[in-house]
Scaffold this motif. Structure first.
Motif, short mmCIF file in Angstrom:
data_model
loop_
_atom_site.label_atom_id
_atom_site.label_comp_id
_atom_site.label_asym_id
_atom_site.label_seq_id
_atom_site.Cartn_x
_atom_site.Cartn_y
_atom_site.Cartn_z
N PRO A 98 -44.09 -78.70 -30.75
CA PRO A 98 -44.54 -79.88 -30.00
C PRO A 98 -45.30 -79.51 -28.73
CG PRO A 98 -42.29 -80.20 -30.75
CD PRO A 98 -42.62 -78.76 -30.99
N GLU A 99 -44.90 -78.43 -28.06
CA GLU A 99 -45.60 -78.02 -26.83
C GLU A 99 -47.02 -77.56 -27.14
OE1 GLU A 99 -41.75 -76.44 -24.20
OE2 GLU A 99 -42.93 -75.03 -25.42
N VAL A 100 -47.16 -76.78 -28.20
CA VAL A 100 -48.49 -76.29 -28.57
C VAL A 100 -49.40 -77.46 -28.92
CG1 VAL A 100 -49.77 -74.97 -30.30
CG2 VAL A 100 -47.68 -74.02 -29.31
N ILE A 101 -48.89 -78.38 -29.72
CA ILE A 101 -49.68 -79.55 -30.12
C ILE A 101 -50.08 -80.37 -28.90
CG2 ILE A 101 -49.57 -81.76 -31.35
CD1 ILE A 101 -47.71 -80.30 -33.38
N ARG A 102 -49.14 -80.57 -27.99
CA ARG A 102 -49.42 -81.35 -26.79
C ARG A 102 -50.52 -80.67 -25.95
NH1 ARG A 102 -44.59 -82.24 -25.71
NH2 ARG A 102 -44.18 -80.52 -24.28
N GLY A 103 -50.47 -79.35 -25.87
CA GLY A 103 -51.50 -78.64 -25.10
C GLY A 103 -52.88 -78.76 -25.71
N VAL A 104 -52.96 -78.65 -27.04
CA VAL A 104 -54.26 -78.76 -27.70
C VAL A 104 -54.81 -80.18 -27.55
CG1 VAL A 104 -55.45 -78.68 -29.92
CG2 VAL A 104 -53.76 -76.92 -29.35
N ILE A 105 -53.98 -81.18 -27.78
CA ILE A 105 -54.45 -82.56 -27.67
C ILE A 105 -54.84 -82.87 -26.22
CG2 ILE A 105 -53.76 -84.98 -27.85
CD1 ILE A 105 -52.20 -84.25 -30.33
N GLY A 106 -54.08 -82.33 -25.27
CA GLY A 106 -54.45 -82.52 -23.87
C GLY A 106 -55.83 -81.99 -23.56
N ARG A 107 -56.15 -80.86 -24.17
CA ARG A 107 -57.49 -80.28 -23.97
C ARG A 107 -58.56 -81.19 -24.58
NH1 ARG A 107 -59.23 -75.90 -20.75
NH2 ARG A 107 -61.11 -75.01 -21.68
N VAL A 108 -58.29 -81.73 -25.76
CA VAL A 108 -59.21 -82.68 -26.38
C VAL A 108 -59.42 -83.89 -25.48
CG1 VAL A 108 -59.54 -84.25 -28.33
CG2 VAL A 108 -58.66 -81.94 -28.74
N LEU A 109 -58.34 -84.40 -24.94
CA LEU A 109 -58.43 -85.60 -24.10
C LEU A 109 -59.25 -85.34 -22.83
CD1 LEU A 109 -54.83 -87.07 -24.38
CD2 LEU A 109 -56.89 -87.80 -25.57
N ARG A 110 -59.10 -84.15 -22.27
CA ARG A 110 -59.88 -83.85 -21.06
C ARG A 110 -61.38 -83.84 -21.37
NH1 ARG A 110 -55.40 -80.63 -20.02
NH2 ARG A 110 -56.33 -78.71 -20.83
N TRP A 111 -61.75 -83.29 -22.53
CA TRP A 111 -63.16 -83.29 -22.93
C TRP A 111 -63.64 -84.71 -23.16
CZ3 TRP A 111 -66.61 -84.47 -26.87
CH2 TRP A 111 -67.83 -83.79 -26.84
N ALA A 112 -62.79 -85.52 -23.81
CA ALA A 112 -63.17 -86.90 -24.08
C ALA A 112 -63.38 -87.69 -22.79
CB ALA A 112 -62.09 -87.57 -24.93
N VAL A 113 -62.53 -87.47 -21.79
CA VAL A 113 -62.68 -88.15 -20.50
C VAL A 113 -64.01 -87.78 -19.85
CG1 VAL A 113 -61.77 -88.25 -18.15
CG2 VAL A 113 -60.22 -88.45 -20.09
N ASP A 114 -64.39 -86.51 -19.96
CA ASP A 114 -65.64 -86.05 -19.34
C ASP A 114 -66.87 -86.47 -20.13
OD1 ASP A 114 -64.26 -84.85 -17.28
OD2 ASP A 114 -64.23 -82.87 -18.21
#
Length: 219
Positions: A98-114
């Protein structure tokens, strides 16, 4: 073939290669211009805006693309490559599933915000298209846990589609949910999908096991 003929062939080959390089550069310049237009004006940015940013007369754009759909698909593919490059650093993290998945999705979300307009455009043109690095990372983590398997395409498409749909929804409902909560929810749902996949083949994965990817499986 004589020496003179061989020399002419070599010169012709070099000219053709240079011309090909020039065409590729111009094509990429148009894609870059389209990205700028989409980022600034939205997914429906017109050809005129693209041509202006590329410094070309509008008809010249189609000297390098067969039509609007060809250009749009190339822009969407380029956006996917940009996203892939952005998330790559998160694909070697250690942690529980779950931690690994959360980290990857968090990275996706940061790109999406930008890049909200570019993210929308990518999803519109290439819905549920898998990001190769994500699939490779899943294989690497599973291998590290003793699983020699690749997630089925329908599972990958389901996960990517769910994340993309969640992000697109959030763009229009930011006041209803903060991005950290979105990250937590998406990560939990992705984990459920992957855990169910492993459960179905009789190989459940401990959610508390710390994993590190088998790096030779990530290019």
């Amino acid at each position: 073939m004589g020496e003179a003929g061989a020399k002419r062939d070599t010169i012709a080959a070099r000219r053709e290669a240079r011309a090909g390089d020039a065409r590729a550069r111009r094509r990429q310049e148009i894609v870059d211009a389209a990205v700028l237009a989409i980022e600034e004006l939205g997914c429906d940015a017109g050809l005129g805006a693209v041509a202006d940013r590329a410094g070309l007369p509008r008809p010249h754009v189609y000297r390098h693309f067969t039509g609007k759909d060809d250009l749009d698909q190339e822009v969407a593919s380029y956006a996917s490559r940009l996203l892939s490059a952005w998330i790559r650093p998160s694909l070697t993290a250690r942690g529980t599933p779950p931690e690994v998945i959360r980290g990857v999705i968090g990275r996706v979300l940061r790109w999406a915000v930008d890049h909200p307009n570019l993210y929308r455009f990518r999803v519109r043109l290439q819905p549920a298209r898998a990001v190769p690095e994500l699939t490779d990372a899943a294989v690497a983590y599973l291998r590290a846990a003793g699983y020699d398997l690749r997630p089925p395409d329908h599972v990958v498409a389901s996960v990517i589609g769910m994340v993309d749909a969640g992000v697109i929804w959030w763009f229009d409902h930011r006041d209803d949910l903060d991005i950290e909560s979105l990250n937590e929810w998406l990560a939990a749902q992705v984990w459920l999908v992957l855990a169910d996949m492993l459960e179905r083949i009789g190989r459940p994965l401990d959610p508390y096991a710390e994993l590190a990817p088998a790096l030779d499986r990530i290019s």
